[in-house]
Design a protein around this motif. Structure first.
Motif, PDB file in Angstrom:
ATOM      1  N   ALA A   1     -38.088  20.520   9.771  1.00 25.06           N
ATOM      2  CA  ALA A   1     -38.607  21.856  10.075  1.00 25.06           C
ATOM      3  C   ALA A   1     -39.881  22.134   9.288  1.00 25.06           C
ATOM      4  O   ALA A   1     -40.860  22.661   9.844  1.00 25.06           O
ATOM      5  CB  ALA A   1     -37.546  22.911   9.769  1.00 25.06           C
ATOM      6  N   ARG A   2     -39.900  21.766   8.001  1.00 26.12           N
ATOM      7  CA  ARG A   2     -41.100  21.974   7.181  1.00 26.12           C
ATOM      8  C   ARG A   2     -42.283  21.182   7.722  1.00 26.12           C
ATOM      9  O   ARG A   2     -43.425  21.613   7.621  1.00 26.12           O
ATOM     10  CB  ARG A   2     -40.840  21.576   5.727  1.00 26.12           C
ATOM     11  CG  ARG A   2     -40.000  22.544   4.951  1.00 26.12           C
ATOM     12  CD  ARG A   2     -40.017  22.295   3.448  1.00 26.12           C
ATOM     13  NE  ARG A   2     -39.686  20.951   3.034  1.00 26.12           N
ATOM     14  CZ  ARG A   2     -38.456  20.513   2.759  1.00 26.12           C
ATOM     15  NH1 ARG A   2     -37.429  21.333   2.868  1.00 26.12           N
ATOM     16  NH2 ARG A   2     -38.262  19.268   2.366  1.00 26.12           N
ATOM     17  N   GLN A   3     -42.022  20.013   8.294  1.00 24.39           N
ATOM     18  CA  GLN A   3     -43.084  19.162   8.797  1.00 24.39           C
ATOM     19  C   GLN A   3     -43.359  19.365  10.287  1.00 24.39           C
ATOM     20  O   GLN A   3     -44.229  18.706  10.848  1.00 24.39           O
ATOM     21  CB  GLN A   3     -42.751  17.691   8.528  1.00 24.39           C
ATOM     22  CG  GLN A   3     -42.721  17.371   7.058  1.00 24.39           C
ATOM     23  CD  GLN A   3     -42.538  15.880   6.797  1.00 24.39           C
ATOM     24  OE1 GLN A   3     -42.443  15.063   7.698  1.00 24.39           O
ATOM     25  NE2 GLN A   3     -42.503  15.524   5.532  1.00 24.39           N
ATOM     26  N   GLY A   4     -42.616  20.266  10.932  1.00 24.86           N
ATOM     27  CA  GLY A   4     -42.814  20.522  12.352  1.00 24.86           C
ATOM     28  C   GLY A   4     -42.417  19.339  13.222  1.00 24.86           C
ATOM     29  O   GLY A   4     -42.996  19.120  14.285  1.00 24.86           O
ATOM     30  N   THR A   5     -41.415  18.596  12.785  1.00 24.98           N
ATOM     31  CA  THR A   5     -40.966  17.393  13.484  1.00 24.98           C
ATOM     32  C   THR A   5     -39.649  17.668  14.193  1.00 24.98           C
ATOM     33  O   THR A   5     -38.757  18.292  13.633  1.00 24.98           O
ATOM     34  CB  THR A   5     -40.770  16.238  12.465  1.00 24.98           C
ATOM     35  OG1 THR A   5     -42.003  16.031  11.793  1.00 24.98           O
ATOM     36  CG2 THR A   5     -40.342  14.969  13.146  1.00 24.98           C
ATOM     37  N   GLU A   6     -39.527  17.178  15.423  1.00 28.60           N
ATOM     38  CA  GLU A   6     -38.314  17.386  16.210  1.00 28.60           C
ATOM     39  C   GLU A   6     -37.207  16.450  15.754  1.00 28.60           C
ATOM     40  O   GLU A   6     -37.404  15.253  15.573  1.00 28.60           O
ATOM     41  CB  GLU A   6     -38.591  17.123  17.689  1.00 28.60           C
ATOM     42  CG  GLU A   6     -37.365  17.266  18.559  1.00 28.60           C
ATOM     43  CD  GLU A   6     -37.597  16.835  19.996  1.00 28.60           C
ATOM     44  OE1 GLU A   6     -36.599  16.786  20.738  1.00 28.60           O
ATOM     45  OE2 GLU A   6     -38.737  16.539  20.369  1.00 28.60           O
ATOM     46  N   ALA A   7     -36.018  17.000  15.571  1.00 31.78           N
ATOM     47  CA  ALA A   7     -34.822  16.224  15.271  1.00 31.78           C
ATOM     48  C   ALA A   7     -33.857  16.392  16.433  1.00 31.78           C
ATOM     49  O   ALA A   7     -33.840  17.436  17.087  1.00 31.78           O
ATOM     50  CB  ALA A   7     -34.186  16.709  13.970  1.00 31.78           C
ATOM     51  N   ARG A   8     -33.074  15.353  16.697  1.00 27.75           N
ATOM     52  CA  ARG A   8     -32.120  15.408  17.802  1.00 27.75           C
ATOM     53  C   ARG A   8     -30.836  14.691  17.394  1.00 27.75           C
ATOM     54  O   ARG A   8     -30.741  14.150  16.300  1.00 27.75           O
ATOM     55  CB  ARG A   8     -32.711  14.762  19.044  1.00 27.75           C
ATOM     56  CG  ARG A   8     -33.043  13.295  18.852  1.00 27.75           C
ATOM     57  CD  ARG A   8     -33.739  12.700  20.055  1.00 27.75           C
ATOM     58  NE  ARG A   8     -33.992  11.284  19.850  1.00 27.75           N
ATOM     59  CZ  ARG A   8     -35.057  10.656  20.271  1.00 27.75           C
ATOM     60  NH1 ARG A   8     -35.986  11.310  20.929  1.00 27.75           N
ATOM     61  NH2 ARG A   8     -35.199   9.369  20.058  1.00 27.75           N
ATOM     62  N   VAL A   9     -29.869  14.689  18.293  1.00 25.06           N
ATOM     63  CA  VAL A   9     -28.600  14.031  18.054  1.00 25.06           C
ATOM     64  C   VAL A   9     -28.626  12.676  18.756  1.00 25.06           C
ATOM     65  O   VAL A   9     -29.042  12.580  19.917  1.00 25.06           O
ATOM     66  CB  VAL A   9     -27.439  14.896  18.586  1.00 25.06           C
ATOM     67  CG1 VAL A   9     -26.115  14.161  18.477  1.00 25.06           C
ATOM     68  CG2 VAL A   9     -27.383  16.216  17.829  1.00 25.06           C
ATOM     69  N   ASN A  10     -28.197  11.617  18.058  1.00 23.81           N
ATOM     70  CA  ASN A  10     -28.164  10.289  18.663  1.00 23.81           C
ATOM     71  C   ASN A  10     -26.836  10.041  19.382  1.00 23.81           C
ATOM     72  O   ASN A  10     -25.999  10.937  19.465  1.00 23.81           O
ATOM     73  CB  ASN A  10     -28.461   9.204  17.616  1.00 23.81           C
ATOM     74  CG  ASN A  10     -27.403   9.102  16.541  1.00 23.81           C
ATOM     75  OD1 ASN A  10     -26.297   9.627  16.644  1.00 23.81           O
ATOM     76  ND2 ASN A  10     -27.746   8.413  15.468  1.00 23.81           N
ATOM     77  N   TRP A  11     -26.618   8.823  19.841  1.00 28.02           N
ATOM     78  CA  TRP A  11     -25.440   8.470  20.636  1.00 28.02           C
ATOM     79  C   TRP A  11     -24.133   8.694  19.893  1.00 28.02           C
ATOM     80  O   TRP A  11     -23.099   8.934  20.503  1.00 28.02           O
ATOM     81  CB  TRP A  11     -25.533   7.015  21.095  1.00 28.02           C
ATOM     82  CG  TRP A  11     -25.440   6.047  19.946  1.00 28.02           C
ATOM     83  CD1 TRP A  11     -26.459   5.608  19.153  1.00 28.02           C
ATOM     84  CD2 TRP A  11     -24.258   5.466  19.427  1.00 28.02           C
ATOM     85  NE1 TRP A  11     -25.982   4.780  18.173  1.00 28.02           N
ATOM     86  CE2 TRP A  11     -24.621   4.667  18.318  1.00 28.02           C
ATOM     87  CE3 TRP A  11     -22.916   5.524  19.780  1.00 28.02           C
ATOM     88  CZ2 TRP A  11     -23.702   3.950  17.573  1.00 28.02           C
ATOM     89  CZ3 TRP A  11     -22.002   4.794  19.030  1.00 28.02           C
ATOM     90  CH2 TRP A  11     -22.401   4.021  17.951  1.00 28.02           C
ATOM     91  N   SER A  12     -24.146   8.664  18.595  1.00 25.27           N
ATOM     92  CA  SER A  12     -22.909   8.816  17.829  1.00 25.27           C
ATOM     93  C   SER A  12     -22.715  10.236  17.292  1.00 25.27           C
ATOM     94  O   SER A  12     -21.768  10.481  16.563  1.00 25.27           O
ATOM     95  CB  SER A  12     -22.888   7.824  16.659  1.00 25.27           C
ATOM     96  OG  SER A  12     -23.934   8.094  15.751  1.00 25.27           O
ATOM     97  N   GLY A  13     -23.623  11.134  17.665  1.00 25.45           N
ATOM     98  CA  GLY A  13     -23.514  12.512  17.206  1.00 25.45           C
ATOM     99  C   GLY A  13     -24.192  12.768  15.877  1.00 25.45           C
ATOM    100  O   GLY A  13     -24.050  13.843  15.306  1.00 25.45           O
TER     101      GLY A  13
END
Length: 167
Positions: free
Chosen positions: A48-60
């Motif tokens: 969030a501080r770096q403005g980068t998207e995070a997501r959930v992978n295949w294992s959650g």
């Protein structure tokens, strides 16, 4: 730690296991051998501080394509009083670090889908695979470029030379 090679052969991914792999960090965030929820919270805050998207992978678990990291979790293994490995009470973080060409979807990309995860092998009850924290190297990580002394694009010979005495 497992090195995954693509064509050439060149290093394209590094899998770091929770129990005996090096301690890897990004900035002040320790990634390996942590409670997954704590590692996730720290990485989400950093993203969030770096403005980068995070997501959930295949294992959650958390994955950040811009950094080439896919987090995972594994059950702790502890030594019983009789000297055998048994399931512990904790779950610990591990991670797959990949080069930029695999970062968008590492688990559906060759050669990662052909990679055999060594944690799936039966444990050897005659060995104690967990190294004490003070005996484990501490590695830095530069997203999409390197993990410790390993640089994406290295040949097997270069990886072996870089790891001489490190693992």
């Amino acid at each position: 730690m497992t090195a995954v090679y693509g064509p050439g052969p060149q290093l394209v991914a590094v899998a770091v296991d929770a129990m005996s792999g090096p301690m890897v960090r990004l900035g002040d965030v320790e990634l390996i051998d942590r409670v997954p929820s704590q590692a996730r919270a720290d990485l989400l805050a950093l993203a969030a501080r770096q403005g980068t998207e995070a997501r959930v992978n295949w294992s959650g678990d958390l994955e950040v394509a811009a950094w080439g990291v896919s987090m995972g979790a594994t059950q702790e293994q502890v030594q019983s009083p009789e000297g055998y490995l048994q399931r512990g009470d904790r779950v610990k973080t591990d991670a797959l670090f990949v080069a930029s060409e695999l970062a968008d979807d590492p688990y559906s990309t060759e050669p990662v889908i052909a990679w055999r995860d060594i944690r799936d092998e039966s444990a050897n009850p005659g060995a104690w695979p967990v190294r004490a924290l003070e005996d484990r190297p501490s590695w830095g990580w530069i997203p999409l470029q390197s993990v410790g002394p390993l640089r994406f694009g290295m040949t097997p010979q270069q990886v072996a030379a870089a790891l001489d005495g490190e693992v």
